[in-house]
Scaffold this motif. Structure first.
Motif, PDB file in Angstrom:
ATOM      1  N   PHE B  74      44.198  28.979  34.416  1.00 37.97           N
ATOM      2  CA  PHE B  74      42.741  28.883  34.533  1.00 37.97           C
ATOM      3  C   PHE B  74      42.375  29.493  35.882  1.00 37.97           C
ATOM      4  CE2 PHE B  74      38.728  27.619  33.131  1.00 37.97           C
ATOM      5  CZ  PHE B  74      38.053  26.817  34.046  1.00 37.97           C
ATOM      6  N   HIS B  75      42.615  30.775  36.012  1.00 36.31           N
ATOM      7  CA  HIS B  75      42.400  31.462  37.283  1.00 36.31           C
ATOM      8  C   HIS B  75      40.917  31.708  37.544  1.00 36.31           C
ATOM      9  CE1 HIS B  75      46.617  31.747  37.154  1.00 36.31           C
ATOM     10  NE2 HIS B  75      46.742  32.938  36.572  1.00 36.31           N
ATOM     11  N   LEU B  76      40.562  31.618  38.791  1.00 35.98           N
ATOM     12  CA  LEU B  76      39.165  31.800  39.225  1.00 35.98           C
ATOM     13  C   LEU B  76      38.996  33.208  39.784  1.00 35.98           C
ATOM     14  CD1 LEU B  76      36.405  30.289  39.797  1.00 35.98           C
ATOM     15  CD2 LEU B  76      37.298  29.932  42.115  1.00 35.98           C
ATOM     16  N   THR B  77      37.929  33.880  39.372  1.00 33.68           N
ATOM     17  CA  THR B  77      37.705  35.234  39.860  1.00 33.68           C
ATOM     18  C   THR B  77      36.252  35.442  40.256  1.00 33.68           C
ATOM     19  OG1 THR B  77      37.269  36.089  37.634  1.00 33.68           O
ATOM     20  CG2 THR B  77      39.540  36.226  38.424  1.00 33.68           C
ATOM     21  N   LYS B  78      36.070  36.426  41.107  1.00 32.93           N
ATOM     22  CA  LYS B  78      34.736  36.891  41.465  1.00 32.93           C
ATOM     23  C   LYS B  78      34.869  38.375  41.778  1.00 32.93           C
ATOM     24  CE  LYS B  78      30.747  36.175  44.496  1.00 32.93           C
ATOM     25  NZ  LYS B  78      30.093  35.316  45.515  1.00 32.93           N
ATOM     26  N   PRO B  79      34.055  39.218  41.187  1.00 34.75           N
ATOM     27  CA  PRO B  79      34.240  40.666  41.332  1.00 34.75           C
ATOM     28  C   PRO B  79      34.114  41.158  42.774  1.00 34.75           C
ATOM     29  CG  PRO B  79      32.757  40.170  39.507  1.00 34.75           C
ATOM     30  CD  PRO B  79      32.951  38.895  40.263  1.00 34.75           C
ATOM     31  N   SER B  80      33.211  40.550  43.533  1.00 35.57           N
ATOM     32  CA  SER B  80      32.928  41.059  44.867  1.00 35.57           C
ATOM     33  C   SER B  80      32.731  39.901  45.835  1.00 35.57           C
ATOM     34  CB  SER B  80      31.672  41.943  44.830  1.00 35.57           C
ATOM     35  OG  SER B  80      31.343  42.387  46.121  1.00 35.57           O
ATOM     36  N   ALA B  81      33.638  39.765  46.772  1.00 38.88           N
ATOM     37  CA  ALA B  81      33.584  38.641  47.711  1.00 38.88           C
ATOM     38  C   ALA B  81      32.457  38.802  48.720  1.00 38.88           C
ATOM     39  CB  ALA B  81      34.915  38.524  48.454  1.00 38.88           C
ATOM     40  N   HIS B  82      31.877  37.663  49.049  1.00 42.11           N
ATOM     41  CA  HIS B  82      30.843  37.623  50.079  1.00 42.11           C
ATOM     42  C   HIS B  82      31.333  36.719  51.191  1.00 42.11           C
ATOM     43  CE1 HIS B  82      26.909  36.710  51.921  1.00 42.11           C
ATOM     44  NE2 HIS B  82      26.549  37.867  51.420  1.00 42.11           N
ATOM     45  N   MET B  83      30.838  36.962  52.390  1.00 42.35           N
ATOM     46  CA  MET B  83      31.276  36.153  53.537  1.00 42.35           C
ATOM     47  C   MET B  83      31.062  34.668  53.283  1.00 42.35           C
ATOM     48  SD  MET B  83      32.528  38.264  55.706  1.00 42.35           S
ATOM     49  CE  MET B  83      32.586  37.322  57.231  1.00 42.35           C
ATOM     50  N   SER B  84      29.997  34.342  52.580  1.00 41.94           N
ATOM     51  CA  SER B  84      29.674  32.941  52.315  1.00 41.94           C
ATOM     52  C   SER B  84      30.631  32.277  51.335  1.00 41.94           C
ATOM     53  CB  SER B  84      28.247  32.815  51.791  1.00 41.94           C
ATOM     54  OG  SER B  84      28.110  33.526  50.572  1.00 41.94           O
ATOM     55  N   ASP B  85      31.523  33.059  50.733  1.00 46.16           N
ATOM     56  CA  ASP B  85      32.507  32.489  49.804  1.00 46.16           C
ATOM     57  C   ASP B  85      33.679  31.851  50.536  1.00 46.16           C
ATOM     58  OD1 ASP B  85      32.018  35.302  47.589  1.00 46.16           O
ATOM     59  OD2 ASP B  85      31.072  33.327  47.539  1.00 46.16           O
ATOM     60  N   ALA B  86      33.769  32.066  51.821  1.00 47.81           N
ATOM     61  CA  ALA B  86      34.876  31.493  52.592  1.00 47.81           C
ATOM     62  C   ALA B  86      34.799  29.973  52.546  1.00 47.81           C
ATOM     63  CB  ALA B  86      34.823  31.988  54.033  1.00 47.81           C
ATOM     64  N   ALA B  87      35.814  29.368  51.988  1.00 46.14           N
ATOM     65  CA  ALA B  87      35.820  27.911  51.776  1.00 46.14           C
ATOM     66  C   ALA B  87      37.168  27.536  51.180  1.00 46.14           C
ATOM     67  CB  ALA B  87      34.690  27.487  50.838  1.00 46.14           C
TER      68      ALA B  87
END
Lengths: 115, 116
Positions: B74-87
């Motif tokens: 159940f892998h998590l993906t996001k096409p384009s990382a944003h700085m606010s995704d840091a967590a």
């Protein structure tokens, strides 16, 4: 959306004292609340499950006399760390759900530091 | 008993790059699976959940995850990382397949760093 409020967010206490942390569901009735403990840079460990009006169910290894949980109403559960010691310092997080829901709402956590 | 394993305690990506956070599960019953995000000194926020409906689940903030039974993943993906995704990101499985107890079993977490 559903909101769970925890208070206090930060607490510092002396060794040997007791500390109470409150977990409130602000806009829904929480039939079940869960208490988690999170050590630095580690995952969440479930401590206990509390259902409104009944005794909490503690996970194996969690001292029920040390961590008193009360869920007296459908919107409030409390965790009391009795006779706190430095090793009890941790981040405590509660979560709540309403009956029939498979979604949990988490509080923002309470950081306890015991000196 | 249910369990989840998150591969990689730290993942670092460049802003705009693909984000891939891995999660494998073990469950004796059809699982309910969740991804949560935790920002520093805060509680957990639900990103998305799989509850035996569509295998591709879309969540908030542009994240999505695909349930693959054959790979127990159940892998998590996001096409384009944003700085606010840091967590920190946690994968979780609901004990008993999402029934009345809703006890969540969490993975050890993956700390996502986003480089400018």
């Amino acid at each position: 959306g559903a909101v769970v409020s925890q208070h206090p967010s930060w607490v510092i206490c002396k060794s040997g004292t007791s500390v109470k942390i409150e977990c409130r569901s602000l806009d829904f009735q929480a039939t079940t609340m869960f208490w988690y403990r999170q050590f630095p840079k580690q995952s969440l460990m479930l401590m206990a499950t509390s259902n409104e009006g009944s005794k909490a169910t503690y996970e194996q290894g969690v001292e029920k006399d040390k961590f008193l949980i009360n869920h007296a109403s459908l919107t409030l559960s409390t965790l009391t760390v009795t006779s706190a010691h430095p090793e009890d310092s941790s981040f405590y997080i509660c979560s709540a759900r309403t009956g029939g829901s498979n979604v949990l709402t988490f509080g923002a956590g309470s950081r306890l530091t015991v000196l | 008993a249910q369990s989840v394993t998150q591969l990689g305690s730290h993942v670092s990506v460049s802003e705009g790059a693909l984000v891939l956070l891995r999660c494998n599960y073990s469950s004796s019953v059809p699982p309910y699976l969740f991804w949560y995000v935790q920002y520093p000194n805060q509680g957990l926020q639900l990103l998305l959940k799989y509850t035996s409906a569509a295998t591709l689940v879309k969540g908030i903030n542009g994240f999505e995850a695909e349930f693959k039974k054959s790979e127990t993943s159940f892998h998590l993906t996001k096409p384009s990382a944003h700085m606010s995704d840091a967590a920190e990101y946690f994968c979780a499985v609901s004990e008993g397949g999402g029934g009345a107890t809703n006890k969540l079993i969490f993975g050890t977490g993956t700390l996502l760093a986003v480089q400018p």
